[in-house]
Design an enzyme around this catalytic site. Structure first.
Site, PDB file in Angstrom:
ATOM      1  N   PHE A 124       0.864  -1.183   0.000  1.00 53.60           N
ATOM      2  CA  PHE A 124       0.000   0.000   0.000  1.00 53.60           C
ATOM      3  C   PHE A 124       0.898   1.231   0.000  1.00 53.60           C
ATOM      4  CE2 PHE A 124      -2.935   3.137   1.723  1.00 53.60           C
ATOM      5  CZ  PHE A 124      -4.124   2.808   1.074  1.00 53.60           C
ATOM      6  N   ASP A 196       1.526  -5.025   8.379  1.00 53.42           N
ATOM      7  CA  ASP A 196       0.361  -4.153   8.206  1.00 53.42           C
ATOM      8  C   ASP A 196      -0.854  -5.073   8.039  1.00 53.42           C
ATOM      9  OD1 ASP A 196      -1.690  -2.524   7.261  1.00 53.42           O
ATOM     10  OD2 ASP A 196      -0.348  -1.248   6.091  1.00 53.42           O
ATOM     11  N   TYR A 221     -11.193   1.441  10.286  1.00 52.19           N
ATOM     12  CA  TYR A 221     -12.386   1.788   9.490  1.00 52.19           C
ATOM     13  C   TYR A 221     -12.733   0.789   8.399  1.00 52.19           C
ATOM     14  CZ  TYR A 221      -8.773   3.987   6.502  1.00 52.19           C
ATOM     15  OH  TYR A 221      -7.660   4.235   5.747  1.00 52.19           O
ATOM     16  N   LYS A 222     -11.925  -0.257   8.242  1.00 49.36           N
ATOM     17  CA  LYS A 222     -12.235  -1.258   7.211  1.00 49.36           C
ATOM     18  C   LYS A 222     -13.082  -2.360   7.854  1.00 49.36           C
ATOM     19  CE  LYS A 222      -8.376   0.059   4.322  1.00 49.36           C
ATOM     20  NZ  LYS A 222      -6.928   0.147   4.325  1.00 49.36           N
ATOM     21  N   ARG A 370     -12.484  -4.239  -7.322  1.00 48.72           N
ATOM     22  CA  ARG A 370     -12.408  -5.051  -6.098  1.00 48.72           C
ATOM     23  C   ARG A 370     -13.812  -5.333  -5.580  1.00 48.72           C
ATOM     24  NH1 ARG A 370      -8.543  -2.463  -1.624  1.00 48.72           N
ATOM     25  NH2 ARG A 370     -10.241  -0.951  -1.686  1.00 48.72           N
TER      26      ARG A 370
HETATM   27  C1  LIG Z   1      -6.203   1.318   4.150  1.00 49.25           C
HETATM   28  C2  LIG Z   1      -4.751   1.047   4.330  1.00 49.25           C
HETATM   29  C3  LIG Z   1      -3.921   1.934   5.003  1.00 49.25           C
HETATM   30  C4  LIG Z   1      -4.472   3.227   5.497  1.00 49.25           C
HETATM   31  O1  LIG Z   1      -3.576   4.002   6.199  1.00 49.25           O
HETATM   32  P1  LIG Z   1      -4.093   5.241   7.051  1.00 49.25           P
HETATM   33  O2  LIG Z   1      -2.854   5.980   7.364  1.00 49.25           O
HETATM   34  O3  LIG Z   1      -4.750   4.699   8.285  1.00 49.25           O
HETATM   35  O4  LIG Z   1      -5.040   6.034   6.208  1.00 49.25           O
HETATM   36  C5  LIG Z   1      -2.597   1.573   5.196  1.00 49.25           C
HETATM   37  N1  LIG Z   1      -2.120   0.386   4.735  1.00 49.25           N
HETATM   38  C6  LIG Z   1      -2.906  -0.479   4.056  1.00 49.25           C
HETATM   39  C7  LIG Z   1      -2.353  -1.784   3.595  1.00 49.25           C
HETATM   40  C8  LIG Z   1      -4.238  -0.170   3.822  1.00 49.25           C
HETATM   41  O5  LIG Z   1      -5.004  -1.013   3.135  1.00 49.25           O
END
Ligand SMILES: *Cc1c(COP(=O)(O)O)cnc(C)c1O
Length: 411
Positions: A124, A196, A221-222, A370
């Site tokens: 990500f 992560d 939030y997911k 997705r």
């Molecule tokens: C959604 C997501 C994030 C989000 O990071 P934030 O800093 O909390 O916005 C980070 N890493 C991954 C793999 C994600 O899917």
């Protein structure tokens, strides 16, 4: 696969009752809980209580009366139970990005003779950006990011690597890394590991303690349904606590914030990873949302997720028009998270059309659609209906309409 089969599977589904704990609009099939979980009734009610009664009436006294001050710890404890972490190792705070900065800085201090943070270019982006920022701050001699493909990961675990930073479930393809194996192989080479868990916590069974994980971050939030921008969490194994100071030394990570003394003294334990004051409204919503998991088994969740995604794959296979969609996720359900990714040259327009017809999915550049299968509120009938609509859209080329072609700011 058929409508009747979908209804039959729904009738046997042990998690079916959980759907009523969420507020989902009628006529919407929500296959995007991997991006933003929907609103739990309990979170809505808690928000009302916190706003009207706590903030509105008890005002600043609420820090003590309603224990706002301890929310990062109490919410962290609830999350810990979902990810196999004994108490005292998980704290709820900030965003994944900020938490990664804290953990990577901390881990680099624990491995001072090495300078590489090993990751992957398809991680990500925020994970890579934060690492690049840290490398800029520390200088190349102390820190540099190296990205390798999944097939090259194991051979890249060498004496130059200080930290291995991976996302457990790939955000695009849904491919899952073997967390216990990679953790152990890295540790054998003296490497610290940061996982992560953005697409894992609340979706897959995890046992961080028995996998001997060093550090982890994850998202509120997911799959945890804490609401837009809900605070994230971080995990630091007990054995690695109090060995260094994380650099975002704010007053909430101090031993005694209300002494207001000039010099920082880190709190002991995982609370030293706090920085400033938490967003209490958001954290309260997440706290309430987490109670949905209190009586469900993560094995049952991941089992249903595999069944839903297999049902979707089987449903698509019935339609010749859908051969244009290429499955990018691993076809073996054991090797993927709770989503399926398909590529198509017109992926963006197809997504927009599906959304217009009440099937909420998302697009990930350059060409991925997705479909998230979140077992707490998705039925087999939802999946079947989504497949029908997808077939109609692709077969009729409805998505070619100009109104589906314009890119919005958030995709
Ligand atoms: C959604 C997501 C994030 C989000 O990071 P934030 O800093 O909390 O916005 C980070 N890493 C991954 C793999 C994600 O899917």
């Amino acid at each position: 696969m058929s409508n009747d089969k979908a209804r039959e599977l729904d009738a046997q589904d042990p998690l079916a009752g959980k759907r009523s704990e969420f507020l989902l609009p009628d006529d919407t099939i929500y296959l995007d809980g991997n991006s933003l979980g929907p609103l739990p009734r309990a979170a809505r009610d808690r928000m009302q209580e916190v706003v009207n009664s706590q903030w509105g009436n008890d005002l600043i006294g609420s820090w003590n009366i309603h224990n706002w001050i301890d929310l990062p710890t109490t919410v962290g404890r609830k999350i810990g139970r979902l990810i196999g972490a004994a108490d005292g190792q998980v704290i709820c705070c900030d965003s994944i990005s900020v938490n990664l900065f804290k953990l990577l800085s901390y881990a680099m201090q624990l491995n001072p003779s090495r300078n590489v943070i090993l990751s992957q270019s398809d991680n990500f982006p925020t994970d890579l950006y934060v690492t690049q920022g840290l490398a800029g701050l520390l200088g190349e001699q102390r820190c540099q990011l190296k990205n390798v493909a999944t097939e090259k990961l194991i051979e890249a675990l060498d004496e130059s690597v200080a930290v291995l930073m991976l996302t457990h479930v790939n955000f695009r393809s849904g491919a899952v890394h073997d967390l216990p194996k990679l953790t152990s192989l890295a540790q054998q080479k003296g490497i610290l590991v940061v996982w992560d868990l953005a697409h894992s916590a609340g979706a897959l069974p995890l046992d961080l303690d028995s996998a001997n994980v060093d550090f982890a971050v994850g998202c509120g939030y997911k799959y945890l349904n804490g609401g837009p921008g809900a605070p994230a969490f971080l995990y630091v194994a007990k054995r690695l606590q109090n060995l260094a100071n994380q650099p975002l030394q704010g007053w909430m990570g101090d031993q005694s914030p209300f002494d207001f003394k000039p010099d920082y003294r880190p709190s002991t334990g995982v609370t030293q990873f706090l920085c400033g004051t938490s967003g209490i409204l958001s954290m309260a919503a997440l706290d309430a949302a987490l109670d949905i998991f209190a009586d469900v088994d993560m094995q049952a969740i991941s089992q249903k997720s595999r069944e839903l995604s297999d049902f979707f794959i089987g449903s698509l296979a019935q339609y010749p028009a859908l051969e244009e969609l290429i499955l990018v996720s691993p076809s073996d359900p054991q090797l993927r998270g709770s989503q399926l990714a398909y590529s198509h040259p017109d992926a963006y327009a197809i997504c927009q059309t599906l959304i217009d017809l009440g099937v909420i999915v998302d697009f990930r550049a350059p060409d991925i659609i997705r479909f998230g299968f979140t077992p707490l509120y998705t039925s087999f009938l939802d999946v079947w209906t989504a497949a029908q609509k997808l077939n109609m859209i692709v077969d009729s080329k409805l998505y070619m309409h100009a109104k589906y072609q314009t890119r919005l700011k958030v995709t």
